[in-house]
Design an enzyme around this catalytic site. Structure first.
Site, mmCIF file in Angstrom:
data_model
loop_
_atom_site.group_PDB
_atom_site.id
_atom_site.type_symbol
_atom_site.label_atom_id
_atom_site.label_comp_id
_atom_site.label_asym_id
_atom_site.label_seq_id
_atom_site.Cartn_x
_atom_site.Cartn_y
_atom_site.Cartn_z
ATOM 1 N N SER A 9 52.314 41.466 64.624
ATOM 2 C CA SER A 9 53.488 41.555 64.119
ATOM 3 C C SER A 9 53.531 42.043 62.877
ATOM 4 O O SER A 9 52.946 41.271 61.837
ATOM 5 C CB SER A 9 54.092 39.875 64.405
ATOM 6 O OG SER A 9 55.314 40.011 63.512
ATOM 7 N N HIS A 34 54.614 44.486 67.556
ATOM 8 C CA HIS A 34 55.679 43.430 67.560
ATOM 9 C C HIS A 34 56.446 43.572 66.229
ATOM 10 O O HIS A 34 56.163 43.805 65.089
ATOM 11 C CB HIS A 34 55.277 41.998 67.711
ATOM 12 C CG HIS A 34 56.322 41.205 68.035
ATOM 13 N ND1 HIS A 34 56.803 40.902 69.308
ATOM 14 C CD2 HIS A 34 57.007 40.190 67.352
ATOM 15 C CE1 HIS A 34 57.716 40.158 69.480
ATOM 16 N NE2 HIS A 34 58.079 39.667 68.087
ATOM 17 N N ASP A 36 59.865 42.116 64.553
ATOM 18 C CA ASP A 36 60.882 41.000 64.564
ATOM 19 C C ASP A 36 61.974 41.136 63.850
ATOM 20 O O ASP A 36 62.163 41.334 62.392
ATOM 21 C CB ASP A 36 60.355 39.801 63.987
ATOM 22 C CG ASP A 36 59.159 39.063 64.792
ATOM 23 O OD1 ASP A 36 59.540 38.810 65.900
ATOM 24 O OD2 ASP A 36 58.127 38.799 64.426
ATOM 25 N N MET A 38 65.522 40.310 62.372
ATOM 26 C CA MET A 38 66.324 39.132 61.710
ATOM 27 C C MET A 38 67.601 39.454 61.099
ATOM 28 O O MET A 38 67.685 40.222 60.281
ATOM 29 C CB MET A 38 65.290 38.089 61.257
ATOM 30 C CG MET A 38 64.169 37.887 61.985
ATOM 31 S SD MET A 38 63.098 36.535 60.908
ATOM 32 C CE MET A 38 61.825 36.544 61.672
ATOM 33 N N MET A 138 59.191 31.031 72.089
ATOM 34 C CA MET A 138 58.776 30.677 70.416
ATOM 35 C C MET A 138 57.949 29.542 70.477
ATOM 36 O O MET A 138 58.564 28.352 70.979
ATOM 37 C CB MET A 138 59.953 30.733 69.620
ATOM 38 C CG MET A 138 60.762 32.023 69.961
ATOM 39 S SD MET A 138 59.873 33.445 69.152
ATOM 40 C CE MET A 138 59.763 32.753 67.440
ATOM 41 N N ASP A 176 54.900 33.495 70.682
ATOM 42 C CA ASP A 176 54.843 34.059 69.326
ATOM 43 C C ASP A 176 54.964 32.865 68.245
ATOM 44 O O ASP A 176 56.026 32.234 68.450
ATOM 45 C CB ASP A 176 56.464 34.788 69.348
ATOM 46 C CG ASP A 176 56.644 35.561 68.148
ATOM 47 O OD1 ASP A 176 55.822 35.475 66.924
ATOM 48 O OD2 ASP A 176 57.409 36.253 68.084
#
Length: 216
Positions: A9, A34, A36, A38, A138, A176
């Site tokens: 990530s 990965h 993320d 947000m 998650m 994750d």
């Protein structure tokens, strides 16, 4: 059981050197990267958007695994697809008509994923399983890297693996949050075949060795 894939990530990378982080991921042999995304609303943090995906796409051919932790992710599916995402994961909690948008993602030629936060039961995904390529559990409350894995979330991984087998499906099961060498083994035993790893990857001086150990 699918072959294990590790997806570092970039949330845990040095934000002043994303290019260097991409090179480290490539050199490690990890097949996925990965990302993320947000929005400060769905989760209590802000990260990045399509421009970074587009920039990283120019630097690498690894699979860009884009995880949308945002309100109404359907608004941005096409934009992230154009930016170069290979797979897009949306949250069950963020959309009413998830099946519609998962089908839309697949229609763009991308892998479609659905994610749930720790408070959501895995049973909520049952009707969506035929429409996905990945289910993401998650294992921390999303928003920030470096958290410890919530052990109870691995029970959801077990249940999901049972649901997958019972339905005769072959979607990937991703975990994750709080994944390191120790927790990765526990997650794999529970049924996970895709491991999102952040801090434990970027802090390890032997990244290639780490990836080999996790994927064996």
């Amino acid at each position: 059981m699918n072959e294990t894939i590790v997806s570092p990530s970039i949330l845990s990378a040095d934000f002043s050197d994303f290019g260097g982080a991409v090179r480290e991921i490539e050199a490690s042999g990890a097949p996925y990267l990965h990302m993320d995304v947000m929005d400060g609303s769905f989760v209590p943090n802000l990260t990045f958007g399509p421009p970074l995906v587009r920039a990283i796409r120019k630097k690498t051919k690894v699979f860009l695994d884009v995880h949308l932790m945002i309100v109404q992710p359907s608004r941005f599916i096409n934009e992230f697809a154009r930016a170069g995402a290979d797979g897009i994961t949306i949250h069950y909690e963020a959309e009413v008509h998830s099946q519609k948008y998962l089908t839309e993602i697949r229609g763009l030629g991308l892998k479609a994923g659905v994610a749930i936060v720790p408070a959501t039961p895995v049973s909520a995904l049952e009707e969506l399983l035929p429409f996905i390529d990945m289910a993401l559990i998650m294992t921390v409350n999303p928003g920030f890297g470096g958290q410890e894995l919530i052990p109870e979330c691995l029970e959801k991984v077990k249940k999901l693996a049972e649901m997958r087998e019972a339905a005769g499906l072959n979607f990937r099961i991703s975990v994750d949050g709080g994944i390191n060498e120790k927790t990765a083994e526990i997650a794999k035993k529970a049924g996970a075949d895709t491991l999102v790893i952040g801090s434990a990857f970027f802090s390890n001086p032997d990244k290639q060795g780490l990836i080999k150990r996790l994927q064996c």
